[in-house]
Write a protein that holds these residues in place. Sequence first.
Motif, mmCIF file in Angstrom:
data_model
loop_
_atom_site.group_PDB
_atom_site.id
_atom_site.type_symbol
_atom_site.label_atom_id
_atom_site.label_comp_id
_atom_site.label_asym_id
_atom_site.label_seq_id
_atom_site.Cartn_x
_atom_site.Cartn_y
_atom_site.Cartn_z
ATOM 1 N N GLY A 77 0.070 -4.482 7.725
ATOM 2 C CA GLY A 77 0.106 -3.213 7.017
ATOM 3 C C GLY A 77 0.201 -3.489 5.530
ATOM 4 O O GLY A 77 0.874 -4.438 5.116
ATOM 5 N N LEU A 78 -0.482 -2.698 4.732
ATOM 6 C CA LEU A 78 -0.435 -2.847 3.279
ATOM 7 C C LEU A 78 -0.293 -1.452 2.680
ATOM 8 O O LEU A 78 -1.220 -0.649 2.730
ATOM 9 C CB LEU A 78 -1.704 -3.518 2.757
ATOM 10 C CG LEU A 78 -1.762 -3.755 1.247
ATOM 11 C CD1 LEU A 78 -0.712 -4.782 0.815
ATOM 12 C CD2 LEU A 78 -3.154 -4.225 0.826
ATOM 13 N N SER A 79 0.876 -1.175 2.128
ATOM 14 C CA SER A 79 1.174 0.196 1.744
ATOM 15 C C SER A 79 1.751 0.309 0.349
ATOM 16 O O SER A 79 2.449 -0.593 -0.124
ATOM 17 C CB SER A 79 2.169 0.808 2.734
ATOM 18 O OG SER A 79 2.475 2.143 2.408
ATOM 19 N N ASN A 80 1.481 1.456 -0.280
ATOM 20 C CA ASN A 80 2.134 1.784 -1.542
ATOM 21 C C ASN A 80 3.578 2.221 -1.346
ATOM 22 O O ASN A 80 4.334 2.308 -2.316
ATOM 23 C CB ASN A 80 1.365 2.905 -2.256
ATOM 24 C CG ASN A 80 0.203 2.383 -3.079
ATOM 25 O OD1 ASN A 80 0.137 1.201 -3.409
ATOM 26 N ND2 ASN A 80 -0.722 3.267 -3.411
ATOM 27 N N ALA A 81 3.962 2.519 -0.121
ATOM 28 C CA ALA A 81 5.341 2.911 0.148
ATOM 29 C C ALA A 81 6.281 1.762 -0.192
ATOM 30 O O ALA A 81 5.975 0.593 0.070
ATOM 31 C CB ALA A 81 5.502 3.309 1.609
ATOM 32 N N GLY A 82 7.435 2.091 -0.765
ATOM 33 C CA GLY A 82 8.426 1.076 -1.080
ATOM 34 C C GLY A 82 8.971 0.412 0.176
ATOM 35 O O GLY A 82 8.823 0.929 1.281
ATOM 36 N N THR B 274 1.292 20.908 -2.949
ATOM 37 C CA THR B 274 0.444 20.511 -4.073
ATOM 38 C C THR B 274 1.284 20.050 -5.255
ATOM 39 O O THR B 274 0.955 19.053 -5.923
ATOM 40 C CB THR B 274 -0.470 21.675 -4.492
ATOM 41 O OG1 THR B 274 -1.326 22.018 -3.394
ATOM 42 C CG2 THR B 274 -1.312 21.306 -5.694
ATOM 43 N N LEU B 275 2.375 20.750 -5.512
ATOM 44 C CA LEU B 275 3.282 20.363 -6.591
ATOM 45 C C LEU B 275 3.827 18.961 -6.348
ATOM 46 O O LEU B 275 3.883 18.127 -7.265
ATOM 47 C CB LEU B 275 4.429 21.378 -6.676
ATOM 48 C CG LEU B 275 5.460 21.182 -7.793
ATOM 49 C CD1 LEU B 275 4.805 21.386 -9.156
ATOM 50 C CD2 LEU B 275 6.623 22.167 -7.608
ATOM 51 N N HIS C 49 2.799 15.502 -8.563
ATOM 52 C CA HIS C 49 3.819 14.693 -9.236
ATOM 53 C C HIS C 49 3.661 13.221 -8.858
ATOM 54 O O HIS C 49 3.693 12.340 -9.738
ATOM 55 C CB HIS C 49 5.225 15.167 -8.863
ATOM 56 C CG HIS C 49 6.300 14.337 -9.492
ATOM 57 N ND1 HIS C 49 6.670 14.460 -10.819
ATOM 58 C CD2 HIS C 49 7.070 13.329 -8.986
ATOM 59 C CE1 HIS C 49 7.622 13.576 -11.102
ATOM 60 N NE2 HIS C 49 7.875 12.886 -10.006
ATOM 61 N N VAL C 50 3.503 12.937 -7.577
ATOM 62 C CA VAL C 50 3.362 11.551 -7.126
ATOM 63 C C VAL C 50 2.130 10.908 -7.755
ATOM 64 O O VAL C 50 2.187 9.781 -8.278
ATOM 65 C CB VAL C 50 3.283 11.488 -5.585
ATOM 66 C CG1 VAL C 50 2.910 10.086 -5.119
ATOM 67 C CG2 VAL C 50 4.615 11.923 -4.967
ATOM 68 N N THR D 26 8.499 4.338 -4.456
ATOM 69 C CA THR D 26 8.158 5.649 -3.904
ATOM 70 C C THR D 26 9.413 6.456 -3.581
ATOM 71 O O THR D 26 9.376 7.690 -3.642
ATOM 72 C CB THR D 26 7.305 5.516 -2.639
ATOM 73 O OG1 THR D 26 7.967 4.676 -1.684
ATOM 74 C CG2 THR D 26 5.937 4.932 -2.965
ATOM 75 N N GLU D 27 10.504 5.781 -3.256
ATOM 76 C CA GLU D 27 11.740 6.525 -3.008
ATOM 77 C C GLU D 27 12.175 7.288 -4.257
ATOM 78 O O GLU D 27 12.596 8.456 -4.184
ATOM 79 C CB GLU D 27 12.867 5.587 -2.561
ATOM 80 C CG GLU D 27 12.634 4.901 -1.229
ATOM 81 C CD GLU D 27 12.081 3.498 -1.387
ATOM 82 O OE1 GLU D 27 12.612 2.568 -0.752
ATOM 83 O OE2 GLU D 27 11.109 3.324 -2.169
ATOM 84 N N ILE D 28 12.076 6.642 -5.411
ATOM 85 C CA ILE D 28 12.451 7.290 -6.670
ATOM 86 C C ILE D 28 11.502 8.432 -6.996
ATOM 87 O O ILE D 28 11.925 9.551 -7.344
ATOM 88 C CB ILE D 28 12.469 6.263 -7.815
ATOM 89 C CG1 ILE D 28 13.606 5.251 -7.603
ATOM 90 C CG2 ILE D 28 12.603 6.944 -9.171
ATOM 91 C CD1 ILE D 28 13.582 4.085 -8.567
ATOM 92 N N ILE D 29 10.212 8.168 -6.879
ATOM 93 C CA ILE D 29 9.225 9.198 -7.208
ATOM 94 C C ILE D 29 9.317 10.370 -6.226
ATOM 95 O O ILE D 29 9.175 11.536 -6.618
ATOM 96 C CB ILE D 29 7.811 8.586 -7.235
ATOM 97 C CG1 ILE D 29 7.710 7.564 -8.369
ATOM 98 C CG2 ILE D 29 6.760 9.673 -7.406
ATOM 99 C CD1 ILE D 29 6.397 6.809 -8.418
#
Length: 230
Positions: free
Chosen positions: A123-128, A46-47, A51-52, A69-72
């Motif tokens: 594919g369409l993603s929020n992932a970097g 959950t933490l 944060h994300v 997303t790698e940074i976050i």
Amino acid sequence: MAEVRDIEVVVFDVLGTLVDEPGGLRAAIREAVPASGDAAVDELLTLWQQHVETEQRRIAQGHRAYATTEIIDREAARRVAAHAGLADPAAVARLAAAGQRLPPWSDSVAGLERLARRFPVLGLSNAGRTALLRLNAHAGLRWHQVLSSEAVLAYKPAPEVYQLAIDAAGCPPERVLMVAAHAWDLRGAQAGGMRTAYAHRPVGDPPRSSDVFDWRFNGLDELVARLTAR
């Protein structure tokens, strides 16, 4: 309501829809902090998730410059490590890359393969970009093309992310079908003129009573059977 014959291109969300994001993160946390019980692991998960969500929302609101997303995920991993008392740098680094090792749902790989015989599949993603490359390899996901929201320095449901898929599809948005396990994602696609299909997953965001999507399916097998029955 769309007809199957009207669909030219199928676009899939990835995180949660094709891979079990919470399950993969939970397994990585348990590996990093093996002495933790289920309740403690759930608290750490959950933490991480909070944060994300907070940081992506801050980016969307203009309160933070775009970060991948790698940074976050590295930030989230450090927060989890600090909370759990995990000090081993190698263990924290491995935890930070947990989003690149998410397991596919049992029907994802075969479903994509079957559907790709009949449609161009994106594919369409929020992932970097980097995370998405490694995630696809780990999960065995095969695409005709995969797009990261990093290309427009935004996160779904920003309109410019869906426009990436529409532009790549090369046809009117009403001939492009967006598939997701998250109703909020489908609302974003719908606002851009795309057709929508909700695919139920245990970890998704189910539709509200007010949502009107073109299709609702219990999983990928049902979706693929419907789209290929022509």
